[in-house]
Design an enzyme around this catalytic site. Structure first.
Site, PDB file in Angstrom:
ATOM      1  N   HIS A  88       0.832  -1.195   0.000  1.00 36.30           N
ATOM      2  CA  HIS A  88       0.000   0.000   0.000  1.00 36.30           C
ATOM      3  C   HIS A  88       0.876   1.258   0.000  1.00 36.30           C
ATOM      4  O   HIS A  88       2.095   1.190   0.187  1.00 36.30           O
ATOM      5  CB  HIS A  88      -0.929   0.000   1.211  1.00 36.30           C
ATOM      6  CG  HIS A  88      -2.009  -1.024   1.117  1.00 36.30           C
ATOM      7  ND1 HIS A  88      -3.031  -1.144   2.032  1.00 36.30           N
ATOM      8  CD2 HIS A  88      -2.250  -1.997   0.178  1.00 36.30           C
ATOM      9  CE1 HIS A  88      -3.843  -2.127   1.686  1.00 36.30           C
ATOM     10  NE2 HIS A  88      -3.379  -2.672   0.577  1.00 36.30           N
ATOM     11  N   GLU A 109       1.288   3.758   2.053  1.00 37.17           N
ATOM     12  CA  GLU A 109       2.038   4.094   3.260  1.00 37.17           C
ATOM     13  C   GLU A 109       3.331   3.273   3.359  1.00 37.17           C
ATOM     14  O   GLU A 109       4.387   3.798   3.755  1.00 37.17           O
ATOM     15  CB  GLU A 109       1.189   3.837   4.510  1.00 37.17           C
ATOM     16  CG  GLU A 109      -0.124   4.592   4.530  1.00 37.17           C
ATOM     17  CD  GLU A 109      -1.292   3.794   3.978  1.00 37.17           C
ATOM     18  OE1 GLU A 109      -2.377   3.858   4.583  1.00 37.17           O
ATOM     19  OE2 GLU A 109      -1.115   3.104   2.947  1.00 37.17           O
ATOM     20  N   CYS A 122      -1.600  -1.508   7.412  1.00 32.23           N
ATOM     21  CA  CYS A 122      -0.681  -0.368   7.333  1.00 32.23           C
ATOM     22  C   CYS A 122      -0.590   0.364   8.668  1.00 32.23           C
ATOM     23  O   CYS A 122       0.450   0.940   9.003  1.00 32.23           O
ATOM     24  CB  CYS A 122      -1.143   0.599   6.243  1.00 32.23           C
ATOM     25  SG  CYS A 122      -0.977  -0.066   4.582  1.00 32.23           S
ATOM     26  N   TRP A 148     -21.454  12.321 -37.275  1.00 31.19           N
ATOM     27  CA  TRP A 148     -20.293  12.668 -36.456  1.00 31.19           C
ATOM     28  C   TRP A 148     -20.477  14.083 -35.931  1.00 31.19           C
ATOM     29  O   TRP A 148     -20.612  15.023 -36.698  1.00 31.19           O
ATOM     30  CB  TRP A 148     -19.008  12.576 -37.266  1.00 31.19           C
ATOM     31  CG  TRP A 148     -18.636  11.176 -37.644  1.00 31.19           C
ATOM     32  CD1 TRP A 148     -18.851  10.559 -38.833  1.00 31.19           C
ATOM     33  CD2 TRP A 148     -18.008  10.211 -36.802  1.00 31.19           C
ATOM     34  NE1 TRP A 148     -18.404   9.256 -38.808  1.00 31.19           N
ATOM     35  CE2 TRP A 148     -17.877   9.019 -37.573  1.00 31.19           C
ATOM     36  CE3 TRP A 148     -17.543  10.224 -35.492  1.00 31.19           C
ATOM     37  CZ2 TRP A 148     -17.302   7.862 -37.049  1.00 31.19           C
ATOM     38  CZ3 TRP A 148     -16.971   9.069 -34.969  1.00 31.19           C
ATOM     39  CH2 TRP A 148     -16.854   7.915 -35.752  1.00 31.19           C
ATOM     40  N   THR A 164     -27.165   1.352 -31.244  1.00 31.30           N
ATOM     41  CA  THR A 164     -25.882   1.973 -31.575  1.00 31.30           C
ATOM     42  C   THR A 164     -25.111   1.121 -32.572  1.00 31.30           C
ATOM     43  O   THR A 164     -24.510   1.627 -33.523  1.00 31.30           O
ATOM     44  CB  THR A 164     -25.047   2.186 -30.293  1.00 31.30           C
ATOM     45  OG1 THR A 164     -25.727   3.110 -29.444  1.00 31.30           O
ATOM     46  CG2 THR A 164     -23.658   2.735 -30.620  1.00 31.30           C
ATOM     47  N   GLY A 206     -26.585   3.769 -26.915  1.00 28.41           N
ATOM     48  CA  GLY A 206     -27.077   5.093 -27.272  1.00 28.41           C
ATOM     49  C   GLY A 206     -27.943   5.681 -26.178  1.00 28.41           C
ATOM     50  O   GLY A 206     -27.845   5.304 -25.008  1.00 28.41           O
TER      51      GLY A 206
END
Length: 345
Positions: free
Chosen positions: A44, A46, A82, A166, A192, A280
């Site tokens: 992690h 630390e 930790c 587009w 789509t 879509g």
């Protein structure tokens, strides 16, 4: 703390279901150590910050202040706690960005540090650090972090039915490919595919292709569409059949069940931790209605269509607004559920 946030972002795409975290160790206004959570299952932030301290500076660790974007863990997971390592280091002051949102963990790391005589302070940069763990909050719900992407005209249309249009400029298109490369999965609905025939791959820059997901309840999309043409995997959510053929896997969902909640849980089980929904309008609207979204990226283009398919109305918190050579990118965050806050901190 801003440096901690910058460090944490270097873990983007590599921490899987774990949060992005950054840490900095400061002695007498000088940074002597720094680190971030580099990969899932690894040390992690630390721990990496403590390990990065030069041998000549190690005697200064007990007199240093540790800054970290997220509450240090207090339990055994892939790695030891930790908080135990911080206590062993002799550090007497820790500044935390955000409390761990996991209700089973929240506050226990802070309490463990305080019980060891360590002064714990919550940073004033909590909005930045909370943004870092937005994906982690989604993962706690056993689902991916879901990003909705929408490109619309200035008069609020995304296109015309049956017509490929587009709207965005090339630089916005390249940005979309960058987003694809940062996600584990990309999802569209059948309309789509039938209208735009997209490949849903990363082509305008170097990057990995996400797993493609198609919602096609009645299997209306023919096999010659681009989405099926490459060797990359395609998942088709449907009501007709189950099974795998070449690179295509059909996932069967019964008509009486809610498909979207079941689908996103299944995707998470398959290690798709970040999902980009590209359209879509009908599909995006279904995610909105189900409350299954975390972030929306809306590209507003300076063109008008006059008529067509109305863009989804996405309500949330405007987190960012950027001009992209005339296009406007708006990043909208869903108002997330809040976890109990411990006033004693």
């Amino acid at each position: 703390m801003s440096l901690c946030v910058d460090l944490a972002l270097r873990g983007l795409g590599n921490t899987k279901s774990n949060p992005m975290v950054g840490a900095v160790l400061v002695y007498n206004h000088r940074i002597i150590g720094s680190g971030f959570h580099e990969k899932y299952g690894g040390a992690h932030a630390e721990i990496n910050a403590l390990r990065s301290v030069h041998p000549n500076d190690r005697d200064f660790i007990p007199q240093s202040c540790l800054y970290v974007t997220l509450e240090p863990c207090s339990h055994y997971g892939k790695t030891p706690p930790c908080s135990d390592a911080i206590i062993r280091s002799g550090i007497k002051k820790v500044v935390i960005g955000s409390i761990d949102p996991n209700p089973n963990v929240s506050g226990k790391g802070v309490q463990k540090l305080k019980n060891a005589g360590i002064q714990v302070t919550i940073s004033g940069r909590q909005k930045e650090t909370d943004d870092l763990i937005r994906p982690f909050k989604a993962h706690l719900q056993n689902r991916p972090y879901i990003i909705l992407k929408c490109v619309k005209s200035r008069d609020h249309f995304i296109g015309r039915k049956g017509e490929k249009i587009w709207l965005s400029i090339p630089v916005s298109s390249k940005l979309s490919h960058l987003w694809r490369s940062e996600c584990d999965g990309i999802l569209v609905g059948k309309s789509t595919v039938l209208t735009d025939n997209p490949r849903l791959t990363v082509r305008e820059l170097d990057g990995r292709n996400p797993t493609r997901i198609l919602i096609d309840p009645n299997l209306s999309c023919p096999g010659h569409m681009h989405i099926f043409s490459s060797h990359d995997n395609v998942i088709v959510a449907n009501h007709i059949k189950q099974g795998v053929s070449a690179n295509i896997e059909h996932l069967l969902f019964h008509r009486e069940e809610e498909m979207l909640p079941a689908l996103v849980r299944e995707l998470f089980r398959r290690h798709i931790y970040t999902l980009l929904v590209e359209g879509g309008a009908f599909t995006i609207q279904k995610f909105l209605e189900a409350g299954l979204w975390d972030e929306a990226r809306v590209i507003d283009c300076p063109v008008t269509l006059g008529s067509g398919i109305t863009a989804p109305n996405i309500e949330g918190v405007l987190a960012q607004e950027v001009d992209i050579n005339g296009d406007t990118l708006m990043v909208i965050h869903r108002k997330s559920d809040t976890f109990p806050h411990k006033e004693s901190f």
